[in-house]
Design a protein around this motif. Sequence first.
Motif, PDB file in Angstrom:
ATOM      1  N   ASP A 329       0.827  -1.212   0.000  1.00  0.00           N
ATOM      2  CA  ASP A 329       0.000   0.000   0.000  1.00  0.00           C
ATOM      3  C   ASP A 329       0.868   1.272   0.000  1.00  0.00           C
ATOM      4  O   ASP A 329       0.356   2.363  -0.213  1.00  0.00           O
ATOM      5  CB  ASP A 329      -0.935  -0.019   1.219  1.00  0.00           C
ATOM      6  CG  ASP A 329      -2.087   0.960   1.078  1.00  0.00           C
ATOM      7  OD1 ASP A 329      -2.293   1.477  -0.040  1.00  0.00           O
ATOM      8  OD2 ASP A 329      -2.774   1.209   2.083  1.00  0.00           O
ATOM      9  N   THR A 358       0.503  10.029   1.803  1.00  0.00           N
ATOM     10  CA  THR A 358       0.373   9.337   3.094  1.00  0.00           C
ATOM     11  C   THR A 358      -0.861   9.750   3.897  1.00  0.00           C
ATOM     12  O   THR A 358      -1.203  10.932   3.970  1.00  0.00           O
ATOM     13  CB  THR A 358       1.619   9.611   4.001  1.00  0.00           C
ATOM     14  OG1 THR A 358       1.665  10.993   4.328  1.00  0.00           O
ATOM     15  CG2 THR A 358       2.900   9.167   3.337  1.00  0.00           C
ATOM     16  N   GLY A 359      -1.459   8.766   4.515  1.00  0.00           N
ATOM     17  CA  GLY A 359      -2.516   9.032   5.489  1.00  0.00           C
ATOM     18  C   GLY A 359      -1.928   9.794   6.673  1.00  0.00           C
ATOM     19  O   GLY A 359      -2.611  10.607   7.312  1.00  0.00           O
TER      20      GLY A 359
HETATM   21  N1  BES Z   1      -2.862   6.699  -1.261  1.00  0.00           N
HETATM   22  C1  BES Z   1      -2.467   6.380   0.053  1.00  0.00           C
HETATM   23  C2  BES Z   1      -2.385   7.589   0.971  1.00  0.00           C
HETATM   24  C3  BES Z   1      -3.676   8.303   1.289  1.00  0.00           C
HETATM   25  C4  BES Z   1      -4.376   7.991   2.442  1.00  0.00           C
HETATM   26  C5  BES Z   1      -4.137   9.308   0.493  1.00  0.00           C
HETATM   27  C6  BES Z   1      -5.535   8.675   2.761  1.00  0.00           C
HETATM   28  C7  BES Z   1      -5.306   9.992   0.792  1.00  0.00           C
HETATM   29  C8  BES Z   1      -5.987   9.679   1.919  1.00  0.00           C
HETATM   30  C9  BES Z   1      -1.094   5.740   0.040  1.00  0.00           C
HETATM   31  O1  BES Z   1      -0.772   4.993  -1.080  1.00  0.00           O
HETATM   32  C10 BES Z   1      -1.026   4.819   1.208  1.00  0.00           C
HETATM   33  O2  BES Z   1      -1.817   3.934   1.294  1.00  0.00           O
HETATM   34  N2  BES Z   1      -0.089   5.053   2.111  1.00  0.00           N
HETATM   35  C11 BES Z   1       0.056   4.275   3.278  1.00  0.00           C
HETATM   36  C12 BES Z   1       1.523   4.117   3.561  1.00  0.00           C
HETATM   37  C13 BES Z   1       1.838   3.126   4.618  1.00  0.00           C
HETATM   38  C14 BES Z   1       1.470   1.726   4.179  1.00  0.00           C
HETATM   39  C15 BES Z   1       3.309   3.220   4.929  1.00  0.00           C
HETATM   40  C16 BES Z   1      -0.631   4.994   4.428  1.00  0.00           C
HETATM   41  O3  BES Z   1      -0.578   6.228   4.491  1.00  0.00           O
HETATM   42  O4  BES Z   1      -1.259   4.328   5.238  1.00  0.00           O
END
Ligand code: BES
Length: 485
Positions: A329, A358-359
Amino acid sequence: MRLQIINKKLSKIKADLELIFVVDKDLKHKFIKDEKAFKFANYKGESILLLTEQARLYVPLNKLNFEEFRLSAAKAYNALKTLNVKTVKLNSYLSACGCAKTSFQAFAEGFLLGAYEFNKYKEKKEIYALKDIIFSSEEFNDVKFDAKEARLGLTHGEIIATATNFTKDVVNEIPEIYTPQKMAEEAQNLAKNYPNLSCKIYDEKFLAKEKMNAFLAVNRASVHPPRLIHLIYKPKDAKKRVIFVGKGLTYDSGGLSLKPADYMLTMKADKSGAAAAMGIIKGAAELNLPFEIHAILGATENMIGGNAYKPDDVLISRSGVSIEVRNTDAEGRLVLADCLSYAQDFKPDILIDMATLTGACVVGLGEYTSGIMGNNEELKAEFKAKAAKSGELTTILEFNPHLRELIKSQIADVSNTASSRYGGAITAGLFLDKFIKDEFKDKWMHQDIAGPAYTEKAWGYNKAGATGAGVRMNLYYLCAMAKEL
Ligand code: BES
Ligand code: ZN
Ligand code: ZN
């Protein structure tokens, strides 16, 4: 909708309704003509008041500042749209705040951003009567009115708002329709419409030849092939080369590290960075900005399937840096790693990546603010200052060596996830930094737009859904830089 300034006294302009801004609840202002009606309605200037007999609409404007202009313009639009009113006139009092150009620009932005709707999938589409907004150039209280500057402001505001609304349309479109191929077609269409814009589209064979294995890994389980999209705006005598790299995840399911159902919703918006880069280049071409501007978009889905890339995989990226995949993710940084590597081949003077990365950035800064990261303190501060007038909110997130430790891998050069839950927005930024060559370390900025790119409830002049985050702040930044040349 048409916004214009007419060289006539307000009283001589024919319109169905007059719009009056009540500045700072000042009901004694010389523009205000309805004291009796105010008394009757017990009106204090805090809300919108429509006087049908007089054909006047009063809309509060908290302060004479650009962001308040946007907010009030959007409020005015909302009040006007349901009325059976075609033409609206108003005085040019906005210019009293000093800068006619920026004031009128902000007004146009607020009005047109507020008017945005994504109703493609609604059976019943509202049709509004409103067509013309007419400002009178009449001067008041000895404040000189520079109609030429104000007109320029309206034009620039329209360009910037239209570019932002274009980006919203891209982001709001559903994942079934908006595939990487669709994004490529959209980019090609843009290039067709502007003489100094060109577009190159690259498919999976090109990515393989370029050894973009990180990008390719993310795409593997998708039925839609990936696209690397390269748009170039080249004006005559360009003064600088600015390259935007955009995360274009047309859907992010999380991959095998599958997102929980609630978190998967809205992930059509994971293409917001790429969509913003397209909006910026469209706006830049219309504004005739004196920079060579590139938009490099990494378009793919992140899906599940028998051939999906896996946690435990090690990917050799285009730059040769090996990446341990610990969570599929954290895919955006993989796509960006290869796209940033490719972008540096074109020797940017400024390199900016935009991503809903990132979230953690949303948790840290809230839903309204983008995180700005990079190695060059001056560049970040300058960006923040110049972008502020756009109304977009930014916060600079500082790198530090302790956080850098957290993305070390036992098996590869870097891990795609940090070993700690904390500081996730910055560790993602530090991951990207691994792919920036020394020569470009000071030229690069990372913008995490995960918070503001998409909103589940309306706020300010944003409707629920895509907001076009990134477009205005970067166009304002480029315009301010162009002014300094
Ligand atoms: N696309 C997401 C980030 C995101 C989250 C965007 C909420 C908009 C709203 C990204 O690809 C992701 O899932 N990042 C993970 C990284 C983690 C697994 C290190 C996250 O933020 O949880
Ligand atoms: Zn993800
Ligand atoms: Zn993502």
